[in-house]
Design a protein around this motif. Structure first.
Motif: not given
Length: 422
Positions: A157-162
């Motif tokens: 998803h990459a919608y919480k960065a890191g």
């Protein structure tokens, strides 16, 4: 107004200024206590302003499990090769050293509003007089058929960065020559309305440099999206023939995925893909739901001070809140945090509370030095945070204007992280 680091911080300071008064004892236990859960744009800003402006009159505890906070905003620029991951990471040491904030790196696992306590995974219990929740987003189970968090490594998803952002970039960079990248875009409302489309732009930029025959498919449940005309103009100008956006009118909302076989089915038509970014429907961070201040998805708040409509001593900021017209963005969370901090400090110390005013700007990079923006100012009404006026970049702007817009976004980024972490 053109924003840079100096004007952003100057405006912030003026908006948050107030007249200090002696601290009031809270239920006979000495200094009033504020617990902030979530150390992002809302939580870190609120903790810093309360601690800084109360000059030690309020005990502030910030609960954040991550020792390094990676901003979701500007993470798309990492995908495009304009930023390094280290550029997005920020730590909490200065909040403790310079402002006396008790920074606790742990998970908040429960809120007891009757006893006014927060329970942590490590076993500690934190009492509070005012609780500020700014936990960001979680995802709605089953929002995309065939996908769950169990498959986030196959289809990030990459919608919480890191680490998710790093994984997505690795998949983009390892896309086979002429390969297919797919995105499943989220329904409204969701974090950062232009975010998925800036991401498509940055992935297209990366592929144009390294894999120019690759294709991008976007399955979108919405008939339109933020800055749609600007993005579509940019895709045509910079990435002709690479991006295929399939909106709701063409079946973009009828989507399922098969992570094991790497397929995406859109309105009954199955397509094999080489990488897929699934951005599901979103809701308030879990702790807000555990605190009993959500409607099942988001946390309704009062516009004047961001207090929960379920509990006047709980405030909810940023993405998790249901507040009216403001988008779910880092700028919005930061703006809301200052209003909340002023109101909380006033309630606990008797200091002056100013009328709530809010602002937001969302910048997006389409290609090198091709920046666009949308924004507005807002006011508190009895019903909601209401939009007063707004602005948006125009199609057909000259390259100098677009470059200046991108440079403005860089100034804002420098300003907001300084405003959050001091």
């Amino acid at each position: 107004m053109t924003l840079n680091r100096r004007t952003f911080l100057g405006t912030s300071a003026a908006a948050a200024a107030s007249i200090s008064a002696p601290a009031l004892l809270a239920d006979g236990h000495g200094k009033p206590r504020v617990v902030v859960i979530g150390g992002g744009s809302g939580g870190a800003t609120a903790a810093r302003y309360i601690a800084k402006d109360s000059k030690g009159a309020i005990d502030v505890t910030l609960v954040e499990p991550s020792r390094t906070y990676f901003t979701c905003y500007f993470s798309n620029l990492y995908l495009g090769g304009f930023k390094e991951m280290d550029d997005l990471g920020h730590t909490y040491g200065n909040l403790a050293a310079a402002y006396g904030i008790n920074v606790v790196h742990d998970w908040a696992v429960d809120v007891d509003r009757d006893s006014k306590t927060v329970s942590l995974a490590g076993g500690a219990t934190l009492p509070y007089d005012k609780l500020i929740l700014s936990p960001g987003i979680d995802f709605v189970d089953g929002a995309v058929k065939g996908w769950s968090l169990a498959y986030q490594n196959a289809m990030p998803h990459a919608y919480k960065a890191g680490s998710q952002t790093e994984l997505l970039k690795s998949q983009i960079m390892n896309l086979p020559e002429g390969g297919v990248f797919a995105m499943v875009a989220p329904p409204n409302p969701y974090r950062c309305p232009p975010g998925p489309y800036e991401r498509i732009s940055m992935i297209a930029y990366q592929l144009k440099q390294n894999n120019p025959t690759a294709k991008i498919i976007v399955a979108d449940p919405k008939p339109k999206f933020s800055k749609m005309g600007l993005f579509q103009e940019g895709w045509a100008n910079h990435y002709e023939g690479m991006v295929d956006w399939i909106g709701a009118d063409f079946g973009g909302g009828n989507v399922s995925v098969d992570p094991a076989n790497m397929t995406v089915t859109i309105d009954g038509e199955e397509t094999s893909v080489d990488a897929c970014n699934v951005i599901p429907a979103m809701k308030a961070g879990k702790i807000a739901d555990m605190a009993g201040v959500t409607d099942g998805n988001w946390a309704p708040v009062n516009a004047a001070d961001m207090s929960s409509k379920a509990d006047a001593d709980v405030h909810v900021l940023g993405d998790s809140s249901s507040q009216g017209d403001m988008p779910k963005s880092g700028f919005s969370a930061n703006s809301q945090a200052k209003v909340c901090a002023n109101a909380v400090r006033g309630a606990l110390t008797g200091s002056k509370v100013f009328p709530a005013k809010f602002s937001n700007t969302c910048w997006s990079l389409i290609s090198a030095n091709d920046g666009v923006k949308v924004g507005a100012t807002y006011e508190a009404t009895p019903e909601k945070i209401a939009k007063v006026d707004g602005f948006i970049s125009q199609t057909g702007e000259d390259s100098a204007t677009r470059k200046a817009t991108y440079e403005e976004s860089e100034g804002w980024y420098s300003g907001i992280v300084s405003d959050m972490f001091g």
